[in-house]
Design an enzyme around this catalytic site. Structure first.
Site, mmCIF file in Angstrom:
data_model
loop_
_atom_site.group_PDB
_atom_site.id
_atom_site.type_symbol
_atom_site.label_atom_id
_atom_site.label_comp_id
_atom_site.label_asym_id
_atom_site.label_seq_id
_atom_site.Cartn_x
_atom_site.Cartn_y
_atom_site.Cartn_z
ATOM 1 C CD GLU A 1 -3.280 -0.156 2.103
ATOM 2 O OE1 GLU A 1 -2.903 0.367 3.167
ATOM 3 O OE2 GLU A 1 -4.469 -0.412 1.879
ATOM 4 C CG HIS B 1 10.125 -28.456 2.001
ATOM 5 N ND1 HIS B 1 11.060 -29.429 1.684
ATOM 6 C CD2 HIS B 1 10.550 -27.899 3.156
ATOM 7 C CE1 HIS B 1 11.978 -29.480 2.636
ATOM 8 N NE2 HIS B 1 11.696 -28.550 3.537
ATOM 9 C CE LYS C 1 -11.936 1.353 3.443
ATOM 10 N NZ LYS C 1 -11.153 2.127 4.386
HETATM 11 O O1 G6P Z 1 -8.793 1.908 10.096
HETATM 12 P P1 G6P Z 1 -9.759 1.989 8.987
HETATM 13 O O2 G6P Z 1 -10.123 3.410 8.644
HETATM 14 O O3 G6P Z 1 -10.983 1.161 9.248
HETATM 15 O O4 G6P Z 1 -9.061 1.429 7.719
HETATM 16 C C1 G6P Z 1 -8.685 0.074 7.567
HETATM 17 C C2 G6P Z 1 -7.940 -0.093 6.269
HETATM 18 O O5 G6P Z 1 -8.788 0.457 5.280
HETATM 19 C C3 G6P Z 1 -8.281 0.630 3.970
HETATM 20 O O6 G6P Z 1 -8.390 -0.539 3.270
HETATM 21 C C4 G6P Z 1 -6.916 1.208 3.905
HETATM 22 O O7 G6P Z 1 -6.384 1.071 2.632
HETATM 23 C C5 G6P Z 1 -5.998 0.564 4.899
HETATM 24 O O8 G6P Z 1 -4.756 1.248 4.889
HETATM 25 C C6 G6P Z 1 -6.598 0.640 6.266
HETATM 26 O O9 G6P Z 1 -5.702 0.094 7.179
#
Ligand code: G6P
Length: 429
Positions: A270, A291, A402
Site C-alpha cells: 500500500e 518445500h 471501497k
Molecule cells: O482503520 P480503517 O479506517 O478502518 O481502515 C482500515 C484499512 O482500510 C483501507 O483498506 C486502507 O487502505 C488501509 O490502509 C486501512 O488500514
C-alpha cells in the site's frame, strides 16, 4: 535489527547492486533522511508514525484496558487496524487468546463467534476512519451475538478510532472506553500505537519493551545506509527493484513471525505500489516454504528477491537419537539447529543461483526485538518511498474499491459503483 545486504551485491546477484552504486545511492539516502527527520520533528502526516516511540502513552493504553476482565480478545478491524495487533499477538507470549475478525466471510465470522465464550471475551473495535464497512458490519454481528448470549457488550468493548466517524459516535452514545488513533499516523504504520498496543496491554505483554525496541531502532537512523539497518533494507530493496527484482518474498524462519510477513505485505504494497513502481510482497515461511515457493525464487523469472528473517536465539527441542539408517545425522541435534541450517542453506542456494537475498536478524522474538523489527521496517518503507518519489502515506487505489462497494450496497452515490455494471464478460461454462 541487523541487516546483511552482502547477497544483494553485484558479486553475488545477477543483476546485483555494485558497491559504487550503493555509495551514490547513499547521497540520496542522506537527503531523504533530512526530509524524514524534519517530517518526524514536525509530526507531519505519515512521518508522525516514526515519532511513536516518543509519543505513544502506555499509561493511557493501560488505563483504557484496565476495567476489562477477559480470557479472550476479539480484535475487530481490517488492514492496518488489525494486522499490527495480530502480529503482536502471534509473536509474543500473551496470557489471553487473541482472534482477529477482519474478513467478512459469513461462515468464518459465525464459526468464530460460536466457538467463543462471549461472557469471557472482550472486543477491541478499531477503525481509523470509523467508517470501514467490514469492521462496522463485523462489530454489529459480534454485538448482536453478545446480546443473544445475555452478555453486556458495553462492559466488554474498547474502541480505537479517529475524532469523527460512525465508530466515534457509537462510542460516545454507549459511553465506551475509547482511545484516539494518533494524529498523522496512517493505519499500516500504527502498530506501535493505541491501534495495536492494547492487545499487549490486555495480555500482560511488555508495552514499554515494544516501544523501547522501536526507540532504539529510531536512534539508529542516521543519514547513511551503511550505518542504519532500516535504511540499508529500504535502499537495497529499492536498488534491487530498479534492477528488475520486483517481488520481495518476506520469509521469516519462526512460526511466531508468520503474521509479521502479512503485516509487512500491507506496509510494502500500500505504501510503495504507486505510479507504476513498487515491489510485490510475497508471504513465505521458513522452512515450510522451502518445500514449495523456493523452487520459483531460485529458478523462476529473475524478478524475486528474498528477505530472510530469523531470531538468533530461540527455545529448542532436541531430536532423539535414532539407529534408522540415513537418519542418524539428526540424532543429538535439535530442531533449532535444523532450522538454522535450513536458513543458511536457503540463503546459500539463492546466492549460488545469482538470486539476491537480504538477511534480517533480531536477537530473539520478544517485545523489545519485535518493536525494533516493526519500527525498522516502517522506517525502511518510508525511506524507500522517498527514493521511489511516491506518496508513501496514501492509498487511493484501495479507496476506489471501497467507494465502489459502498455504492453497490446503497451507502451513497459513488460513480465508481457504475464501473461494476460495465464489467466486460466472456463467460465459459
Ligand atoms: O482503520 P480503517 O479506517 O478502518 O481502515 C482500515 C484499512 O482500510 C483501507 O483498506 C486502507 O487502505 C488501509 O490502509 C486501512 O488500514
Amino acid at each position: 535489527m541487523e541487516v546483511d545486504i552482502g547477497n544483494a551485491l553485484g558479486s553475488v546477484a545477477t543483476p546485483g547492486v555494485s558497491r559504487g552504486s550503493l555509495e551514490r545511492l547513499d547521497e540520496r539516502v542522506a537527503d531523504a533522511h533530512e526530509r524524514i527527520e524534519a517530517g518526524i520533528g514536525d509530526r507531519e502526516h505519515g512521518y508522525a508514525a516514526l515519532a511513536l516511540p516518543e509519543t505513544a502513552d502506555p499509561d493511557a493504553i493501560r488505563a483504557a484496558v484496565d476495567p476489562i476482565d477477559c480470557d479472550t480478545l476479539l480484535v475487530v478491524g481490517i488492514g492496518g487496524s488489525a494486522l499490527g495487533a495480530a502480529t503482536i499477538a502471534d509473536a509474543l507470549d500473551l496470557d489471553i487468546d487473541v482472534h482477529t475478525l477482519d474478513n467478512v466471510d459469513p461462515d468464518h465470522t459465525r464459526t468464530l463467534l460460536d466457538s467463543l465464550d462471549l461472557s469471557r471475551t472482550a472486543l477491541h473495535v478499531v477503525s481509523r476512519s470509523g467508517t470501514t464497512a467490514e469492521t462496522l458490519a463485523n462489530f454489529l454481528v459480534a454485538r448482536e451475538a453478545m446480546e443473544s448470549a445475555g452478555v453486556d457488550w458495553t462492559e466488554r468493548t474498547l474502541v480505537t478510532t479517529g475524532e469523527e466517524g460512525n465508530l466515534r459516535g457509537l462510542a460516545e452514545r454507549h459511553d465506551l472506553p475509547a482511545l484516539d488513533v494518533p494524529a498523522g499516523v496512517p493505519g499500516r504504520f500504527s502498530a506501535l500505537s493505541t491501534v495495536a498496543l492494547p492487545v499487549a496491554a490486555l495480555g500482560g505483554g511488555d508495552v514499554e519493551g515494544l516501544l523501547a525496541g522501536a526507540g532504539a531502532e529510531a536512534e539508529g537512523l542516521t543519514g547513511s545506509l551503511f550505518e542504519s539497518p532500516a535504511y540499508a533494507y529500504g535502499a537495497t530493496t529499492y536498488a534491487l527493484a530498479q534492477r528488475g527484482w520486483r517481488v520481495n518474498a518476506m520469509m521469516p524462519y519462526a512460526e511466531s513471525l508468520e503474521t509479521f510477513a502479512e503485516w509487512f505485505a500491507q506496509l510494502w504494497a500500500e505504501s510503495l505500489g504507486k505510479e507504476g513502481v513498487g515491489q510485490l510482497p510475497a508471504r513465505a515461511l521458513g522452512a515450510t516454504d522451502q518445500h514449495s515457493q523456493l523452487q520459483l525464487y531460485r529458478a523462476g523469472p529473475r524478478d524475486a528477491m528474498v528477505s530472510l528473517v530469523r531470531p538468533r536465539e530461540r527455545g529448542d527441542v532436541s531430536i532423539p537419537e535414532t539407529d534408522l539408517e540415513g537418519l542418524s545425522y539428526l540424532g543429538g541435534s535439535s530442531l533449532g539447529e535444523l532450522l538454522d541450517a535450513e536458513f543458511e542453506a536457503t540463503e546459500a542456494s539463492l546466492a549460488a543461483a545469482g538470486r539476491p537475498n537480504v538477511r534480517v536478524e533480531i536477537d530473539r522474538v520478544d517485545a523489545h526485538e519485535l518493536g525494533g523489527l516493526l519500527y525498522g521496517m516502517e522506517a525502511a518503507c518510508v525511506l524507500a518511498g522517498e527514493l521511489y518519489l511516491v506518496p508513501t502515506f496514501t492509498q487511493p487505489a484501495v479507496e476506489w474499491g471501497k467507494r465502489a462497494a459502498r455504492g453497490l450496497l446503497g451507502g451513497g452515490e459513488f460513480e465508481e459503483a457504475a464501473a461494476v455494471e460495465e464489467k466486460e464478460r466472456l463467460v465459459v461454462d
